[in-house]
Design an enzyme around this catalytic site. Sequence first.
Site, PDB file in Angstrom:
ATOM      1  N   HIS A 136       5.052   0.764   2.265  1.00 47.19           N
ATOM      2  CA  HIS A 136       4.820  -0.610   1.841  1.00 47.19           C
ATOM      3  C   HIS A 136       4.711  -1.512   3.068  1.00 47.19           C
ATOM      4  CE1 HIS A 136       5.016  -3.948  -1.010  1.00 47.19           C
ATOM      5  NE2 HIS A 136       6.002  -4.497  -0.320  1.00 47.19           N
TER       6      HIS A 136
ATOM      7  N   GLU B 122       3.845   3.438  -0.919  1.00 44.90           N
ATOM      8  CA  GLU B 122       4.530   2.173  -1.222  1.00 44.90           C
ATOM      9  C   GLU B 122       6.039   2.338  -1.407  1.00 44.90           C
ATOM     10  OE1 GLU B 122       3.245  -0.789  -1.241  1.00 44.90           O
ATOM     11  OE2 GLU B 122       1.131  -0.688  -1.804  1.00 44.90           O
TER      12      GLU B 122
ATOM     13  N   SER C 255       2.477  -8.031  -0.916  1.00 48.60           N
ATOM     14  CA  SER C 255       3.694  -7.909  -1.712  1.00 48.60           C
ATOM     15  C   SER C 255       3.936  -9.208  -2.474  1.00 48.60           C
ATOM     16  CB  SER C 255       4.874  -7.522  -0.816  1.00 48.60           C
ATOM     17  OG  SER C 255       5.965  -7.091  -1.592  1.00 48.60           O
TER      18      SER C 255
END
Length: 534
Positions: free
Chosen positions: A416, A322, A204
């Site tokens: 995610h 995600e 990320s």
Amino acid sequence: MKILITAALLASAAPAVAQTVFAPAGAVEGTTEHGLSVFRGIPYAQLPGRWQPPVALEQWTGVRKATRFGPACVQPRPTNAGIYTNPPAAMSEDCLTLNIWKPKQAKSLPVLVWIHGGALVSGYSHEPMYDGAKMAAQGVVVVSINYRLGILGYLAHPALSAESPDGVSGNYGLRDQIAALHWVKRNIAAFGGDPANVTIAGESAGGLSVMYLMASPQARGLFGKAIAQSAYMISTPELKASAHGMPSAESAGTAIQGALGVADLAAMRAMDAEKLTMTAAAKGYGPWGTVDGKYLTRQLAQTWDRGEQAPVPLIAGFNAGETRSLRMLVPPAPANAAAYEATIRARYGDLADAFLRQYPAASMGESMLATTRDALYGWTAQRLAIGQTAIGQRGYFYFFDHGYPASDDAGLHAFHAAEIPYVFGTPDKTPALWPKVPDTLKDRRMSQAMLGYWTSFVKTGVPAAAGQPVWQPYGASGNYMAFAVAPEPRQKLLPGMFALHEAAVCRRRAAGDQPWNWNTGILSPVLVKSAGCK
């Protein structure tokens, strides 16, 4: 603000024991755990003051105890609990520390430097999920680092630029990461690591940081491989000029000063760090890297277009779900499928048919989740693999599509960051509200495989895992590894996805007045045909 190393932080000199390392920075004493040596909270730089670049520490005397993690960098305290909520026990501006896990008898082993995620706003190096023990047990020295966050890590301001010998400001968090890599280069051999075999990795915002480091001339030569998990190659403010629909970074700094209601930079420096961070976040300050001509020379997309990124082997990929855990990035759905299709046709024009084939109106909810996923993470990961291939490097591409009952029941299939506990072998160390990873043979095998692929790449630049299929570089065939029920090599992920988003970003860049980030799909600006863009 003056930050000093105090005598209280240093242990008195003691006879050498198995956990003590005599490094150029100074002697440090860690702990021995399950055949590994672990060193926690080692300072890698000091801060002369707020919004100042990190400076190298002088060698300390005596033996420094490295048995407790350092405080996290200052960040907003969570106000709502969610699956990622795992606030640090302590925070401080004096936060530039790193942690090391290594085999007890390590010698010239490859090194992984892990950069935590958290939108450049939150997170810390010692989140339990990032525990490096399982990876170190595979013959790797694992380093995890803190770096300044939020307004303390990324503020650009005319007064700060005026103070700088280079005439720049912002990018303090990036400069911290570079300082940590310099520390690793100077000191890691003493811990049994090979300074000539360093891999940077992150997820990320950590993946975004990996791209910043790959793009930064100041980081060149400090690492030889890179791993970017769920990275996002969004547009970035420029220091002094408005560009791509974004105000200059300096003007954004001036604006947040006004929103804080303070007279000048000195008043901002006098504010309590936590109050400053919380208030700035509440006022809408968003931390990003700054295109300043020194640490970032141009937009990331331009850097990759020109082949100017670090010429290193790379793993890049993203997750099937995600946006299932990041629904704040997905806009509210239109009233019905017809309204959805009409909006897409109005905004995408001649690209609308391709868009609607990829993200059909008939399954509008899933299409909107997939649109934001692909525009942020899928396009980026594939672009990274293509970019390394284009400059003659190996680019390895993956798609994490592994679900399990708790995540699937919560509607969070392959969400995610869901790959992280599989990569680190830490399914028992996830945050309290994280969907619990089951202790099944299938999930143990998935973690063993991913841990094997990642550590092999750190060692050799080629991801390989015992008893698992060969992971081919992206190459001309669009190879990728699908991590679903089990690792499975495939080709040409989501046909049409990359070309669509590449064309959309190309048009935005050509227009010059549009950012490219999560304003995609029904939130996209009208995309106008442009020479050189599909």
